[in-house]
Scaffold this motif. Structure first.
Motif, PDB file in Angstrom:
ATOM      1  N   GLU A 100      37.456  34.723  20.295  1.00  0.00           N
ATOM      2  CA  GLU A 100      37.373  34.311  21.701  1.00  0.00           C
ATOM      3  C   GLU A 100      38.667  33.655  22.190  1.00  0.00           C
ATOM      4  O   GLU A 100      38.955  33.665  23.384  1.00  0.00           O
ATOM      5  CB  GLU A 100      36.200  33.343  21.889  1.00  0.00           C
ATOM      6  N   ILE A 101      39.429  33.078  21.265  1.00  0.00           N
ATOM      7  CA  ILE A 101      40.687  32.431  21.665  1.00  0.00           C
ATOM      8  C   ILE A 101      41.635  33.490  22.237  1.00  0.00           C
ATOM      9  O   ILE A 101      42.269  33.297  23.271  1.00  0.00           O
ATOM     10  CB  ILE A 101      41.320  31.708  20.457  1.00  0.00           C
ATOM     11  N   LEU A 102      41.673  34.620  21.558  1.00  0.00           N
ATOM     12  CA  LEU A 102      42.517  35.726  22.014  1.00  0.00           C
ATOM     13  C   LEU A 102      41.968  36.338  23.296  1.00  0.00           C
ATOM     14  O   LEU A 102      42.721  36.670  24.221  1.00  0.00           O
ATOM     15  CB  LEU A 102      42.567  36.788  20.900  1.00  0.00           C
ATOM     16  N   ALA A 103      40.643  36.495  23.356  1.00  0.00           N
ATOM     17  CA  ALA A 103      40.014  37.081  24.546  1.00  0.00           C
ATOM     18  C   ALA A 103      40.223  36.174  25.764  1.00  0.00           C
ATOM     19  O   ALA A 103      40.375  36.658  26.888  1.00  0.00           O
ATOM     20  CB  ALA A 103      38.528  37.318  24.300  1.00  0.00           C
ATOM     21  N   ALA A 104      40.242  34.856  25.543  1.00  0.00           N
ATOM     22  CA  ALA A 104      40.480  33.917  26.644  1.00  0.00           C
ATOM     23  C   ALA A 104      41.885  34.139  27.214  1.00  0.00           C
ATOM     24  O   ALA A 104      42.081  34.189  28.432  1.00  0.00           O
ATOM     25  CB  ALA A 104      40.327  32.480  26.145  1.00  0.00           C
ATOM     26  N   PHE A 105      42.852  34.292  26.330  1.00  0.00           N
ATOM     27  CA  PHE A 105      44.229  34.567  26.760  1.00  0.00           C
ATOM     28  C   PHE A 105      44.265  35.857  27.578  1.00  0.00           C
ATOM     29  O   PHE A 105      44.831  35.923  28.671  1.00  0.00           O
ATOM     30  CB  PHE A 105      45.129  34.682  25.520  1.00  0.00           C
ATOM     31  N   LEU A 106      43.609  36.893  27.043  1.00  0.00           N
ATOM     32  CA  LEU A 106      43.632  38.204  27.695  1.00  0.00           C
ATOM     33  C   LEU A 106      42.946  38.156  29.059  1.00  0.00           C
ATOM     34  O   LEU A 106      43.401  38.801  30.016  1.00  0.00           O
ATOM     35  CB  LEU A 106      42.965  39.254  26.796  1.00  0.00           C
ATOM     36  N   ALA A 107      41.854  37.385  29.161  1.00  0.00           N
ATOM     37  CA  ALA A 107      41.136  37.293  30.447  1.00  0.00           C
ATOM     38  C   ALA A 107      42.076  36.785  31.538  1.00  0.00           C
ATOM     39  O   ALA A 107      42.058  37.282  32.667  1.00  0.00           O
ATOM     40  CB  ALA A 107      39.928  36.374  30.296  1.00  0.00           C
ATOM     41  N   ALA A 108      42.924  35.816  31.193  1.00  0.00           N
ATOM     42  CA  ALA A 108      43.875  35.284  32.172  1.00  0.00           C
ATOM     43  C   ALA A 108      44.880  36.358  32.584  1.00  0.00           C
ATOM     44  O   ALA A 108      45.293  36.442  33.748  1.00  0.00           O
ATOM     45  CB  ALA A 108      44.593  34.072  31.586  1.00  0.00           C
ATOM     46  N   GLN A 109      45.283  37.189  31.634  1.00  0.00           N
ATOM     47  CA  GLN A 109      46.236  38.260  31.933  1.00  0.00           C
ATOM     48  C   GLN A 109      45.612  39.339  32.816  1.00  0.00           C
ATOM     49  O   GLN A 109      46.233  39.818  33.769  1.00  0.00           O
ATOM     50  CB  GLN A 109      46.711  38.895  30.613  1.00  0.00           C
ATOM     51  N   LEU A 110      44.385  39.724  32.490  1.00  0.00           N
ATOM     52  CA  LEU A 110      43.734  40.816  33.236  1.00  0.00           C
ATOM     53  C   LEU A 110      43.569  40.451  34.710  1.00  0.00           C
ATOM     54  O   LEU A 110      43.684  41.310  35.583  1.00  0.00           O
ATOM     55  CB  LEU A 110      42.384  41.165  32.605  1.00  0.00           C
ATOM     56  N   GLU A 111      43.331  39.166  34.978  1.00  0.00           N
ATOM     57  CA  GLU A 111      43.198  38.729  36.377  1.00  0.00           C
ATOM     58  C   GLU A 111      44.467  39.027  37.177  1.00  0.00           C
ATOM     59  O   GLU A 111      44.425  39.150  38.391  1.00  0.00           O
ATOM     60  CB  GLU A 111      42.913  37.216  36.437  1.00  0.00           C
ATOM     61  N   HIS A 112      45.584  39.121  36.481  1.00  0.00           N
ATOM     62  CA  HIS A 112      46.865  39.363  37.162  1.00  0.00           C
ATOM     63  C   HIS A 112      47.431  40.753  36.869  1.00  0.00           C
ATOM     64  O   HIS A 112      48.609  41.006  37.114  1.00  0.00           O
ATOM     65  CB  HIS A 112      47.887  38.289  36.756  1.00  0.00           C
ATOM     66  N   ALA A 113      46.603  41.634  36.344  1.00  0.00           N
ATOM     67  CA  ALA A 113      47.110  42.943  35.914  1.00  0.00           C
ATOM     68  C   ALA A 113      47.721  43.739  37.071  1.00  0.00           C
ATOM     69  O   ALA A 113      48.746  44.400  36.912  1.00  0.00           O
ATOM     70  CB  ALA A 113      45.989  43.745  35.250  1.00  0.00           C
ATOM     71  N   ASP A 114      47.111  43.666  38.243  1.00  0.00           N
ATOM     72  CA  ASP A 114      47.659  44.424  39.385  1.00  0.00           C
ATOM     73  C   ASP A 114      49.011  43.863  39.807  1.00  0.00           C
ATOM     74  O   ASP A 114      49.948  44.613  40.090  1.00  0.00           O
ATOM     75  CB  ASP A 114      46.680  44.392  40.565  1.00  0.00           C
ATOM     76  N   GLU A 115      49.092  42.533  39.841  1.00  0.00           N
ATOM     77  CA  GLU A 115      50.355  41.896  40.226  1.00  0.00           C
ATOM     78  C   GLU A 115      51.451  42.213  39.201  1.00  0.00           C
ATOM     79  O   GLU A 115      52.595  42.495  39.565  1.00  0.00           O
ATOM     80  CB  GLU A 115      50.107  40.383  40.306  1.00  0.00           C
ATOM     81  N   ILE A 116      51.085  42.182  37.915  1.00  0.00           N
ATOM     82  CA  ILE A 116      52.056  42.525  36.864  1.00  0.00           C
ATOM     83  C   ILE A 116      52.565  43.949  37.071  1.00  0.00           C
ATOM     84  O   ILE A 116      53.770  44.214  37.035  1.00  0.00           O
ATOM     85  CB  ILE A 116      51.412  42.373  35.456  1.00  0.00           C
ATOM     86  N   THR A 117      51.637  44.870  37.339  1.00  0.00           N
ATOM     87  CA  THR A 117      52.026  46.268  37.524  1.00  0.00           C
ATOM     88  C   THR A 117      52.946  46.417  38.736  1.00  0.00           C
ATOM     89  O   THR A 117      53.963  47.113  38.673  1.00  0.00           O
ATOM     90  CB  THR A 117      50.769  47.153  37.698  1.00  0.00           C
ATOM     91  N   GLU A 118      52.601  45.732  39.841  1.00  0.00           N
ATOM     92  CA  GLU A 118      53.444  45.824  41.047  1.00  0.00           C
ATOM     93  C   GLU A 118      54.851  45.308  40.786  1.00  0.00           C
ATOM     94  O   GLU A 118      55.830  45.915  41.210  1.00  0.00           O
ATOM     95  CB  GLU A 118      52.824  45.008  42.186  1.00  0.00           C
ATOM     96  N   ARG A 119      54.925  44.174  40.103  1.00  0.00           N
ATOM     97  CA  ARG A 119      56.261  43.604  39.846  1.00  0.00           C
ATOM     98  C   ARG A 119      57.060  44.487  38.900  1.00  0.00           C
ATOM     99  O   ARG A 119      58.279  44.645  39.054  1.00  0.00           O
ATOM    100  CB  ARG A 119      56.134  42.172  39.307  1.00  0.00           C
ATOM    101  N   ARG A 120      56.402  45.083  37.919  1.00  0.00           N
ATOM    102  CA  ARG A 120      57.108  45.999  37.007  1.00  0.00           C
ATOM    103  C   ARG A 120      57.570  47.243  37.768  1.00  0.00           C
ATOM    104  O   ARG A 120      58.678  47.742  37.533  1.00  0.00           O
ATOM    105  CB  ARG A 120      56.219  46.391  35.829  1.00  0.00           C
TER     106      ARG A 120
END
Ligand SMILES: *Cc1c(COP(=O)(O)O)cnc(C)c1O
Length: 378
Positions: free
Chosen positions: A236-256
């Motif tokens: 769950e520690i890893l999944a918690a980290f990933l959950a924070a990333q997924l919330e910003h996945a669209d923004e990450i893709t746009e910036r890339r």
């Protein structure tokens, strides 16, 4: 030094990890894992998503689900990361390598049918640089020969082929959240199941061969050992980290994508002059800007280019050593046909830094690269 890759943190990673910490649920399949699985199902359209501790693990699960036995063959490209082949080799299967297309550097779908033998058990395609393979043709060949298709979508999150998300087209697909990918959890991955027939068994393989997932859902009153399996779930520690990333996945893709488009525009004139070749994105694909690469004239030009960039403080790298010519690839696999494009591209391809936060320094990378391209022997 401008590094080749720098992991981007979205801001809430530690907050979610502290929530997992406070809740006391640290092993797998808790609330954060469920949140990630639901996000992946919603965004990929996959029937079922199962978080794993790596894309490699998801590919190993795919090999187990297909009941591969020694001597079975899996058709795949040679221009890929080792995990694509290793997952099947672990089961005793033989990777049968076919060449790639000169435009997208994805598996050449026109060579697949000739590589099929009575021992062929699956086709594993890789969406290189997050750009989709020619899935209509590939799914058609697979259907005619009754073969499952596995998508190695390690680089493909949020890309589409003919409006379909990568990872939603083959029977099985694997995603990666390794630190070098777009959306990350350090190490991490997911298995996507688009064919209902694999779902129940996938849960069992992932939970050490037990029907514990059913038990936790209250569908049975005790759980027991029912099949082969291993431990493929992340904590769950890893999944918690990933959950924070997924919330910003669209923004990450746009910036890339903004960084990718800036590179693409900056090298257009040099391509017109024949000094370099830029990536090619088919009109029916959208991509996630996983990678920006250039193809130089030859190996000597690439070596010179990378050295000049390093001198100017820019980290540029190349890949892959083709699997068919690597020591383990020669031992465990075979080529179905000659590999001219793979051999050629693997000597000429160079990847430029591409990470969220590079914006301020991208000009320096471009200026340095342009100058190097002019200075390399004409
Ligand atoms: C990164 C990558 C993998 C391996 O992913 P892990 O999550 O590190 O196991 C597999 N295949 C391809 C094409 C990759 O790019």
């Amino acid at each position: 030094m401008i590094p080749f890759n720098k992991p981007y943190m979205t801001g809430r990673e530690l907050h979610y990890i502290s929530q997992a910490h406070a809740s006391g649920h640290l092993s797998g399949d808790g609330p954060f894992t469920k949140r990630c699985n639901a996000w992946l199902e919603q965004r990929t359209g996959a029937n079922k998503a199962l978080l794993t501790h790596s894309c490699t693990a998801a590919l190993e699960m795919a090999a187990l689900l297909l009941d591969l036995a020694p001597g079975d063959e899996v058709i795949m490209p040679s221009f890929t990361f080792v995990s694509t082949a290793n997952a099947f080799v672990l089961r005793g299967a033989v990777p049968v390598f076919v060449d790639i297309r000169a435009d997208t550097l994805n598996i050449d779908e026109t060579l697949i049918e000739a590589a099929i033998t009575p021992r062929t058990k699956a086709i594993c395609v890789v969406h290189y640089a997050g750009v989709g393979c020619e899935m209509d043709a590939i799914m058609d060949i697979a259907a005619r020969h009754d073969l499952p298709v596995i998508e190695d979508a390690a680089q493909g999150i949020l890309s589409t082929y003919k409006r379909k998300p990568l990872g939603s087209i083959g029977q099985l697909a694997a995603l990666s959240f390794h630190e070098t990918k777009n959306v990350i959890s350090g190490e991490g991955g997911a298995l996507l199941l688009n064919d209902e027939r694999f779902v129940e068994r996938a849960e069992i393989l992932r939970e050490k061969g037990t029907n514990r997932s059913k038990f936790f859902r209250g569908q049975i009153d005790k759980y027991t050992w029912v099949d082969v399996g291993s431990s493929y779930l992340p904590s769950e520690i890893l999944a918690a980290f990933l959950a924070a990333q997924l919330e910003h996945a669209d923004e990450i893709t746009e910036r890339r994508l903004a960084l990718w488009n800036t590179y693409h525009a900056a090298f257009a004139d040099l391509e017109a002059q024949g000094r370099v070749r830029r990536p090619i994105i088919p009109a029916h694909s959208t991509h996630n800007a996983h990678m920006y690469y250039l193809l130089l004239r030859d190996l000597a030009a690439r070596t010179d280019f990378i050295a000049r960039l390093r001198e100017a403080g820019v980290g540029a790298v190349f890949h892959y050593i083709p699997l068919h010519s690597s020591p383990a690839g020669r031992k465990y696999g075979r080529t179905a046909s000659p590999m001219p494009v793979t051999d050629d591209v693997s000597e000429r391809l160079v990847r430029l830094p591409l990470w969220v936060g590079l914006e301020d320094q991208q000009r320096h990378v471009i200026d340095t690269a342009r100058q190097a391209l002019h200075e390399i022997r004409a």
